[in-house]
Design an enzyme around this catalytic site. Structure first.
Site, PDB file in Angstrom:
ATOM      1  N   LYS A 153       0.750  -1.113   0.175  1.00 25.61           N
ATOM      2  CA  LYS A 153       0.051   0.030   0.161  1.00 25.61           C
ATOM      3  C   LYS A 153       0.671   1.346   0.041  1.00 25.61           C
ATOM      4  O   LYS A 153       0.448   2.264   0.575  1.00 25.61           O
ATOM      5  CB  LYS A 153      -0.894   0.135   1.347  1.00 25.61           C
ATOM      6  CG  LYS A 153      -1.910  -1.207   1.114  1.00 25.61           C
ATOM      7  CD  LYS A 153      -2.623  -1.442  -0.126  1.00 25.61           C
ATOM      8  CE  LYS A 153      -3.624  -0.309  -0.404  1.00 25.61           C
ATOM      9  NZ  LYS A 153      -4.473  -0.612  -1.736  1.00 25.61           N
ATOM     10  N   TRP A 190       0.625   1.533  -8.687  1.00 26.52           N
ATOM     11  CA  TRP A 190       0.793   2.690  -9.491  1.00 26.52           C
ATOM     12  C   TRP A 190       2.268   2.759 -10.279  1.00 26.52           C
ATOM     13  O   TRP A 190       2.343   3.137 -11.372  1.00 26.52           O
ATOM     14  CB  TRP A 190       0.782   3.782  -8.517  1.00 26.52           C
ATOM     15  CG  TRP A 190       0.434   5.301  -8.836  1.00 26.52           C
ATOM     16  CD1 TRP A 190       0.287   5.594 -10.391  1.00 26.52           C
ATOM     17  CD2 TRP A 190       0.156   6.448  -8.289  1.00 26.52           C
ATOM     18  NE1 TRP A 190      -0.161   6.760 -10.573  1.00 26.52           N
ATOM     19  CE2 TRP A 190      -0.377   7.329  -9.044  1.00 26.52           C
ATOM     20  CE3 TRP A 190       0.086   6.617  -6.830  1.00 26.52           C
ATOM     21  CZ2 TRP A 190      -0.648   8.791  -8.938  1.00 26.52           C
ATOM     22  CZ3 TRP A 190      -0.144   8.138  -6.634  1.00 26.52           C
ATOM     23  CH2 TRP A 190      -0.531   8.935  -7.484  1.00 26.52           C
ATOM     24  N   HIS A 199       7.719  -7.155  -2.756  1.00 23.94           N
ATOM     25  CA  HIS A 199       7.633  -6.451  -1.742  1.00 23.94           C
ATOM     26  C   HIS A 199       9.053  -6.724  -0.847  1.00 23.94           C
ATOM     27  O   HIS A 199       8.928  -6.382   0.499  1.00 23.94           O
ATOM     28  CB  HIS A 199       6.507  -6.863  -0.756  1.00 23.94           C
ATOM     29  CG  HIS A 199       5.235  -6.305  -1.406  1.00 23.94           C
ATOM     30  ND1 HIS A 199       5.071  -5.046  -1.815  1.00 23.94           N
ATOM     31  CD2 HIS A 199       3.987  -6.799  -1.682  1.00 23.94           C
ATOM     32  CE1 HIS A 199       3.802  -4.893  -2.370  1.00 23.94           C
ATOM     33  NE2 HIS A 199       3.333  -5.952  -2.106  1.00 23.94           N
ATOM     34  N   ARG A 208       6.232   5.716   0.982  1.00 16.94           N
ATOM     35  CA  ARG A 208       5.031   6.656   1.179  1.00 16.94           C
ATOM     36  C   ARG A 208       5.130   7.072   2.909  1.00 16.94           C
ATOM     37  O   ARG A 208       5.662   6.180   3.567  1.00 16.94           O
ATOM     38  CB  ARG A 208       3.686   5.801   1.091  1.00 16.94           C
ATOM     39  CG  ARG A 208       2.239   6.555   1.145  1.00 16.94           C
ATOM     40  CD  ARG A 208       1.171   5.419   0.987  1.00 16.94           C
ATOM     41  NE  ARG A 208      -0.061   6.262   1.124  1.00 16.94           N
ATOM     42  CZ  ARG A 208      -1.444   5.677   0.853  1.00 16.94           C
ATOM     43  NH1 ARG A 208      -1.394   4.402   0.753  1.00 16.94           N
ATOM     44  NH2 ARG A 208      -2.414   6.373   0.981  1.00 16.94           N
ATOM     45  N   PRO A 258       4.564   6.701   6.259  1.00 17.58           N
ATOM     46  CA  PRO A 258       3.921   5.534   6.959  1.00 17.58           C
ATOM     47  C   PRO A 258       2.644   5.389   7.492  1.00 17.58           C
ATOM     48  O   PRO A 258       1.997   4.332   7.428  1.00 17.58           O
ATOM     49  CB  PRO A 258       5.236   5.331   8.095  1.00 17.58           C
ATOM     50  CG  PRO A 258       6.401   5.848   7.614  1.00 17.58           C
ATOM     51  CD  PRO A 258       5.835   7.206   6.592  1.00 17.58           C
ATOM     52  N   ALA A 313      -0.259   3.001   6.476  1.00 23.64           N
ATOM     53  CA  ALA A 313      -0.878   2.166   7.753  1.00 23.64           C
ATOM     54  C   ALA A 313      -2.326   2.243   7.698  1.00 23.64           C
ATOM     55  O   ALA A 313      -3.173   1.194   7.866  1.00 23.64           O
ATOM     56  CB  ALA A 313      -0.416   2.574   9.122  1.00 23.64           C
ATOM     57  N   SER A 366      -4.191   2.854   4.794  1.00 24.53           N
ATOM     58  CA  SER A 366      -4.530   2.034   3.522  1.00 24.53           C
ATOM     59  C   SER A 366      -4.514   0.441   3.820  1.00 24.53           C
ATOM     60  O   SER A 366      -5.325  -0.254   3.325  1.00 24.53           O
ATOM     61  CB  SER A 366      -3.551   2.230   2.384  1.00 24.53           C
ATOM     62  OG  SER A 366      -3.943   3.527   1.899  1.00 24.53           O
TER      63      SER A 366
END
Length: 290
Positions: free
Chosen positions: A30, A35, A87, A106, A108, A112, A114
């Site tokens: 996430k 993207w 990942h 992103r 954090p 979290a 998302s």
């Protein structure tokens, strides 16, 4: 270093036959994985109409749900420049001089939030079926509200390798990438920059990857990478090759920048900042939190 979870194993990278131009997209959950995959697809094909679903074009190599040999064979058969999802932090992936490694970060707290919503969108029974495991009961007393879950996430003290989507795991992943930020083969991308200047970030990534895009193609490619456009094409773009999402469109739930901070009191946010400072360097945090 080897990283394992109930549905991932970084050892699946062992023996992977890299080739010239490979792109490895390394992110936390996430944090902009899909993207980044879509942007790479648009740069490679230079056409919004992709030749196959995104999860087929850019498979998640570490994922135990898909047989390793099948993933290798699919990638071997691709005639185009390959872009591969993982990942796994960079210290768990083979480094090959022919590849470029793209790490997306992103804030954090937003990640979290998302992650919480993504958990509700997973068909855990289907995942257990695919992995040959059973679905266990939720831990007694486990927090269910978004706020309580976020507080528990901030406070969770765990070895990074045991829970890479925990706060220690996120900071481990990003700290490793941050130390490599001057390596020409490593590209750091910030989710907030994709939000604020998608076209500029796509051009920057194209430059780092050595991709030339005719000027007249840029508007249509940037438009195709916009969040609303991706959500509208969820059936093609959601990372769901085996049906583990309850709702593919819901995967593209867009959390605003700062959505995590908005849930916390000043005292709770100060606690987050203290925890973050214990886990990452000041310069990384300045970049990550901007």
């Amino acid at each position: 270093m080897r990283y394992r979870s109930p549905d991932e194993d970084s050892a699946r990278w062992d023996g992977f036959p890299f080739r010239e131009g490979d792109i490895v997209i390394s992110t936390r959950s996430k944090s902009g994985t899909t993207w980044a995959q879509m942007i790479c697809a648009l740069l490679v094909f230079q056409d919004p109409e992709l030749p196959a679903p995104l999860s087929e074009l850019s498979p998640w190599l570490d994922w135990l749900v898909l047989p390793r040999d099948d993933v290798f064979a699919r990638l071997e058969a691709q005639p185009h420049r390959r872009f591969i999802k993982t990942h796994t932090p960079l210290d768990g992936i083979p480094r090959d001089a022919r590849a470029t490694y793209v790490v997306v970060a992103r804030h954090p707290l937003d990640m979290a939030v998302s992650l919480f919503h993504q958990g509700d969108n997973l068909d855990r029974g289907r995942m257990a079926e695919l992995l040959g495991t059973s679905v266990g009961p939720a831990p007694a007393g486990s927090p269910r509200s978004l706020h309580d879950s976020l507080i528990a996430w901030i406070e969770r003290d765990v070895a990074p390798a045991d829970a890479l989507d925990s706060l220690p795991g996120v900071m481990w992943h990003l700290s490793d990438a941050w130390r490599r930020r001057n390596d020409p083969a490593v590209v750091l991308v910030h989710y907030a920059d994709l939000v604020s200047d998608l076209g500029g970030e796509m051009r920057r990534l194209a430059d780092r990857l050595g991709v030339e895009v005719p000027e007249e193609r840029w508007p249509v490619l940037v438009d195709a990478a916009e969040f609303a456009q991706m959500r509208a094409r969820a059936d093609q773009l959601a990372p769901d090759p085996v049906g583990i999402l309850k709702d593919r469109a819901a995967f593209f739930r867009r959390g605003g920048l700062g959505s995590g901070r908005e849930l916390l009191s000043d005292e709770e946010f100060a606690r987050y900042e203290t925890r973050a400072s214990e886990l990452a360097s000041t310069d990384l945090l300045a970049w990550l939190h901007r």
